[in-house]
Design an enzyme around this catalytic site. Structure first.
Site, PDB file in Angstrom:
ATOM      1  N   PHE A  38       0.824  -1.202   0.000  1.00 15.75           N
ATOM      2  CA  PHE A  38       0.000   0.000   0.000  1.00 15.75           C
ATOM      3  C   PHE A  38       0.859   1.253   0.000  1.00 15.75           C
ATOM      4  CE2 PHE A  38      -2.552  -3.235   2.177  1.00 15.75           C
ATOM      5  CZ  PHE A  38      -3.612  -3.288   1.289  1.00 15.75           C
ATOM      6  N   HIS A  39       0.322   2.285  -0.572  1.00 21.64           N
ATOM      7  CA  HIS A  39       0.941   3.598  -0.539  1.00 21.64           C
ATOM      8  C   HIS A  39       0.127   4.420   0.450  1.00 21.64           C
ATOM      9  CE1 HIS A  39       3.276   2.610  -4.091  1.00 21.64           C
ATOM     10  NE2 HIS A  39       2.182   2.098  -4.600  1.00 21.64           N
ATOM     11  N   TYR A  40       0.669   4.607   1.611  1.00 19.56           N
ATOM     12  CA  TYR A  40      -0.104   5.279   2.649  1.00 19.56           C
ATOM     13  C   TYR A  40      -0.288   6.759   2.346  1.00 19.56           C
ATOM     14  CZ  TYR A  40       0.310   1.024   5.236  1.00 19.56           C
ATOM     15  OH  TYR A  40       0.225  -0.270   5.616  1.00 19.56           O
ATOM     16  N   THR A  83       0.480   7.265  -6.098  1.00 21.03           N
ATOM     17  CA  THR A  83       0.857   8.399  -5.239  1.00 21.03           C
ATOM     18  C   THR A  83       2.162   9.065  -5.670  1.00 21.03           C
ATOM     19  OG1 THR A  83       2.000   6.915  -3.711  1.00 21.03           O
ATOM     20  CG2 THR A  83      -0.322   7.408  -3.263  1.00 21.03           C
TER      21      THR A  83
END
Length: 110
Positions: A38-40, A83
């Site tokens: 995941f790309h927070y 992102t």
């Protein structure tokens, strides 16, 4: 994937594979290989309220000297795109702020 209900598709387990069967073996595999994909975004809120981590003026962390957060975690909410472009924009803006701050310090030192 080895259950009879999946047999017509001929699936084979890729990961962790058939050599990991017991609970302890699976835990060992997880500890060895698990990572996030995941790309927070939005984990370090930017703002002025009590829940904010980063200020809105120069991206500095509230209450911590000489620390800035310059990545997608300062974004207010998630979106359905990679992102990377957001991180570039945040970093470019932060670079402008840091250069301006440096130039101001240089002027006041003379």
């Amino acid at each position: 994937m080895s259950q009879p209900s999946f047999s017509k598709w001929n699936f084979q387990e890729v990961s962790p594979g058939p050599t990991y069967q017991t609970r302890d073996e699976l835990i060992e595999w997880i500890r060895e290989y698990a990572t996030t994909g995941f790309h927070y975004i939005g984990t370090c809120k930017m703002g002025t309220d009590s829940l904010s981590v980063v200020n809105t003026i120069n991206m500095k962390v509230w209450g911590v000297e000489r620390l800035r957060i310059i990545d997608a975690s300062v974004a207010p909410s998630s979106f359905s795109a990679n992102t990377q472009s957001l991180t570039y924009v945040v970093a470019a803006r932060a670079a402008d702020l840091i250069v301006a701050e440096y130039k101001m310090k240089q002027k006041s030192a003379h």
